[in-house]
Design a protein around this motif. Structure first.
Motif, PDB file in Angstrom:
ATOM      1  N   UNK A  14       0.855  -1.130   0.129  1.00 51.07           N
ATOM      2  CA  UNK A  14       0.117   0.013  -0.176  1.00 51.07           C
ATOM      3  C   UNK A  14       0.907   0.964  -0.089  1.00 51.07           C
ATOM      4  N   UNK A  15       0.776   2.088  -1.081  1.00 49.48           N
ATOM      5  CA  UNK A  15       1.638   3.239  -1.435  1.00 49.48           C
ATOM      6  C   UNK A  15       1.063   4.575  -1.351  1.00 49.48           C
ATOM      7  N   UNK A  16       1.632   5.314  -0.300  1.00 48.24           N
ATOM      8  CA  UNK A  16       1.011   6.719  -0.364  1.00 48.24           C
ATOM      9  C   UNK A  16       1.672   7.432  -1.864  1.00 48.24           C
ATOM     10  N   UNK A  17       1.134   8.891  -1.457  1.00 52.81           N
ATOM     11  CA  UNK A  17       1.868   9.597  -2.790  1.00 52.81           C
ATOM     12  C   UNK A  17       3.218   9.598  -2.902  1.00 52.81           C
ATOM     13  N   UNK A  18       3.913   9.852  -1.569  1.00 53.86           N
ATOM     14  CA  UNK A  18       5.376  10.052  -1.775  1.00 53.86           C
ATOM     15  C   UNK A  18       6.002   8.499  -2.114  1.00 53.86           C
TER      16      UNK A  18
END
Length: 404
Positions: free
Chosen positions: A258-262
């Protein structure tokens, strides 16, 4: 005792010296520290401004969270962990995307492009309407497949939203055998009509990406309706991203990331951090050179105050105390420059932020008119600590070498 030493140091800082050159050198030392300190604040703030600008551009397209497979290129959307995402209280929308490379042809122009198939919920996970530069956003009009291209990609294909010709998409078959006599039969073919163009002002989007409907992409790349390369997640307003990211990752298990925008743009932000670090190192080196002025200024002051040192010694001041007086004196020179530089740097940055004194130029080649600036408290504290630390070292050397 500390108060006595501080009082003497403050008196030496502002009192008239025996030689006017000492006052001049001390002023130059403090001014040099102030200039470098202000430069550090300004440069770091401008870099923060550009970083925030690019982050804002990415956020127009990238979702708040993205789920990708930990291994391989695709994931199944009919598995229990993924299905559970739709029922979460902190999730507003979940959109599927299927992205792979294909050959795109328009009349006599052809080139490889990243073809991203998106579903009807895509517009809830991306602010696509705000980055449309020509035409409109549509990947299916009820009768024909549509495509929305990056502005640079459309230019390279020689088309735009007002052309009526079809875009032809080709991708190699994933299954079956290749016919060497008829290699064209080893390609799958789809077509779509251009609806609009968009601009994120980043090459990897504008020059390489095109959006089509999810069913078209699934046909082109030979995947069923439950296959995607990523899931785009939009959280409900006010929900903390970091907390939701952690909980969703725990729910999905180790088979997913699960990746955030960064993290979705990890390479870009890593390069930005490296550039910022190298900039700090370069400016610290310049500050180190400027600190040599403090060494010279303090050495001259020690020579000038030889008689005072003898009087203090006769009055009972021991060698460590006298050394601390001149150590404080040198540090005060550095501190005066530090405070002045911080104030000047912050005021210049705030002025640029509100009034845009330094302009980038005029015309459409710039997406902003003035240098972006963002002052961060962490940078101000870091610069202050670095300058004061180097100032202390610069003052320590001549104070340590003095003879009482």
């Amino acid at each position: 005792m500390a108060s006595f030493e501080s009082n003497i140091a403050w008196r030496y800082l502002f009192s008239k010296k025996g030689h006017n050159a000492i006052n001049i050198v001390s002023g130059i030392s403090s001014a040099a520290v102030a200039v470098v300190t202000a430069a550090m604040i300004c440069v770091l703030s401008v870099m923060n401004g550009f970083g925030e600008l690019v982050e804002r551009m990415f956020s127009e397209f990238d979702p708040e969270l993205m789920v990708v497979p930990a291994e391989g290129q695709t994931l199944r959307t009919d598995t229990l962990p993924v299905i559970s995402l739709y029922a979460r209280e902190d999730v507003e929308a979940v959109s599927m995307q299927l992205e792979q490379t294909a050959l795109v042809r328009y009349k006599d122009h052809q080139m490889p492009a990243r073809v991203m198939g998106v579903d009807s919920l895509f517009t809830r996970t991306a602010h696509i309407d705000s980055i449309i530069t020509d035409g409109f956003y549509s990947v299916w009009d009820g009768a024909f497949d549509r495509a929305v291209l990056g502005r640079g990609l459309a230019a390279q294909l020689g088309t735009n939203a007002h052309f009526t010709g079809a875009l032809h998409l080709y991708a190699p078959k994933r299954t079956g055998r290749i016919n060497l006599l008829r290699p064209d039969q080893s390609l799958l073919h789809e077509h779509a009509f251009i609806a609009g163009t968009f601009a994120v002002n980043q090459i990897e989007y504008d020059d390489q990406l095109m959006l089509v409907s999810l069913p078209l992409a699934q046909r082109l790349f030979e995947y069923d309706e439950h296959t995607a390369t990523a899931l785009r997640i939009q959280l409900k307003e006010g929900k903390p991203i970091a907390n939701s990211q952690k909980l969703i990752a725990k729910t999905l298990g180790p088979g997913y990331k699960v990746l955030n925008r960064y993290e979705q743009q990890a390479d870009f932000f890593r390069i930005l951090r490296i550039e910022k670090l190298l900039t700090v190192v370069l400016l610290v080196f310049i500050l180190l050179i400027a600190s040599f002025n403090i060494i010279g200024s303090l050495s001259m002051l020690i020579i000038d105050k030889t008689e005072d040192i003898r009087i203090l010694s006769h009055m009972g001041a021991d060698e460590p105390m006298i050394r601390r007086i001149f150590l404080l004196e040198g540090w005060l020179i550095s501190m005066l420059g530090t405070v002045t530089g911080l104030v000047i740097g912050v005021l210049l940055c705030l002025g640029q932020q509100h009034y845009g004194w330094l302009r980038l130029g005029s015309g459409m080649q710039y997406i902003i008119s003035a240098y972006p600036v963002q002052v961060q408290t962490g940078d101000v504290v870091m610069v202050a600590l670095i300058v004061l630390a180097l100032g202390f070292v610069a003052a320590w050397y001549p104070a340590r070498k003095m003879k009482v």
